[in-house]
Write a protein that holds these residues in place. Structure first.
Motif, short mmCIF file in Angstrom:
data_model
loop_
_atom_site.label_atom_id
_atom_site.label_comp_id
_atom_site.label_asym_id
_atom_site.label_seq_id
_atom_site.Cartn_x
_atom_site.Cartn_y
_atom_site.Cartn_z
N GLY A 1 -9.70 1.81 1.99
CA GLY A 1 -8.96 2.93 2.12
C GLY A 1 -9.01 3.41 3.66
O GLY A 1 -10.02 3.03 4.50
N ASP B 1 -3.45 4.74 -1.02
CA ASP B 1 -4.35 3.79 -0.07
C ASP B 1 -4.63 4.58 1.30
O ASP B 1 -5.78 4.06 1.94
CB ASP B 1 -3.82 2.48 0.12
CG ASP B 1 -3.48 1.93 -1.25
OD1 ASP B 1 -4.45 1.64 -2.05
OD2 ASP B 1 -2.16 1.64 -1.42
N MET C 1 -9.62 4.61 -3.60
CA MET C 1 -9.90 3.70 -2.69
C MET C 1 -11.27 3.20 -2.89
O MET C 1 -11.36 1.95 -2.50
CB MET C 1 -9.97 4.64 -1.28
CG MET C 1 -8.81 5.35 -0.91
SD MET C 1 -9.10 6.49 0.73
CE MET C 1 -7.34 6.85 0.97
N ARG D 1 0.67 -1.26 -0.11
CA ARG D 1 -0.02 0.10 -0.15
C ARG D 1 0.79 1.32 -0.13
O ARG D 1 2.02 1.09 0.34
CB ARG D 1 -0.91 0.07 1.28
CG ARG D 1 -2.08 -1.14 1.08
CD ARG D 1 -2.94 -1.16 2.16
NE ARG D 1 -4.09 -2.07 2.00
CZ ARG D 1 -4.58 -2.82 3.07
NH1 ARG D 1 -4.01 -2.73 4.19
NH2 ARG D 1 -5.49 -3.62 2.70
N LYS E 1 -10.77 0.02 -5.17
CA LYS E 1 -10.16 -0.96 -4.58
C LYS E 1 -10.98 -1.55 -3.17
O LYS E 1 -10.86 -2.87 -2.82
CB LYS E 1 -8.77 -0.65 -3.63
CG LYS E 1 -7.83 -0.48 -4.67
CD LYS E 1 -6.40 -0.24 -4.12
CE LYS E 1 -5.79 -1.38 -3.65
NZ LYS E 1 -4.59 -1.13 -3.09
#
Length: 268
Positions: free
Chosen positions: A138, A88, A132, A9, A135
């Motif tokens: 976050g 991230d 974020m 990250r 994915k």
């Protein structure tokens, strides 16, 4: 160097050339394995902090950015992440403060304080959120202050900006909670940093310490440990919260030293 949960990250820490930000960047890199953007307007300080992380076995990249230049900030953020990748983890640590009587507070410094302490964190969060959300994970940690909860002499712009940052934290938190992104704030008490020393003056530190139940100033490490928790999987179900890291300052109310000690005997 740690190869723990954040090894793949990227973390962005603002105001990371010194004080709390530098310690947060250091611990995210060395304890948690993150690749860290050391962002600051102080180019030499950012480079020194990034070099120190790299020499200790971590991964860091210095980024020079002036958060007061709001009009240029979106382009600067895009250029940064195009080069180094999107974050991230965002730690909005940078802040400015001056102690000026409220009745005399100059509007130019008020506007600069709001830009750095409130508007820039908003833009940083907005910039990071698409990545974020994509994915599904976050972490955003805003460094507020006890001055955003309780008023302090001379802190009109700083205290107001930190109260706004706490409100901004809650607002983002409820709107992004379903996407796997948490947004929290930390409210440090008096911390022994260059900025706090410049605002309070070394001569006033003992009087500040008397108001803290733990009777000491905090350290950047105290704040960094709280940031690491809120940036970790251990805090998955915590969002919209402001954590005071203040030695008991906000809890103390009226703190009377020696209240329960016997009164001295009167002379005959």
């Amino acid at each position: 160097m740690s190869t723990s949960q954040h090894n793949e990250r990227v973390a962005l820490v603002t105001g990371a050339a010194s004080g709390i930000g530098r310690q947060v960047a250091l611990q995210l890199a060395l304890q948690e394995g993150a690749r860290v953007y050391v962002a600051d307007r102080d180019a030499a300080g950012a480079a020194d902090a990034a070099d120190a992380i790299c020499q200790a076995g971590g991964r860091a990249q210095a980024v020079v950015v002036d958060l007061a230049e709001i009009a240029n900030l979106p382009d600067a953020l895009r250029a940064m992440t195009n080069t180094y990748g999107p974050p991230d983890i965002v730690v909005n640590n940078a802040g400015i403060a001056r102690t000026i009587p409220a009745a005399d507070y100059p509007v130019d410094h008020w506007n600069t304080t709001m830009a750095v302490n409130v508007t820039a964190p908003m833009l940083l969060i907005q910039h990071a959120l698409p990545h974020m959300r994509k994915k599904g994970w976050g972490r955003i940690v805003n460094i507020a202050s006890i001055s955003g909860v309780r008023a302090g002499t001379g802190r009109l712009a700083y205290g107001t900006s930190k109260a706004a940052l706490i409100a901004l934290t809650r607002q983002f938190a409820i709107e992004v909670a379903e996407s796997g992104v948490t947004v929290n704030a930390i409210a440090p008490g008096p911390i022994d940093t260059p900025m706090v020393r410049s605002v309070s003056g070394n001569g006033h530190q003992s009087s500040y310490a008397d108001m803290i139940p733990m009777r000491r100033f905090g350290t950047p490490e105290d704040i960094a440990e709280a940031v690491l928790f809120l940036a970790s999987a251990r805090s998955d179900y915590i969002t919209g919260h402001t954590l005071a890291v203040d030695g008991g300052f906000l809890a103390s109310g009226v703190l009377v030293r020696n209240l329960f000690e016997p009164a001295p005997a009167l002379a005959a």
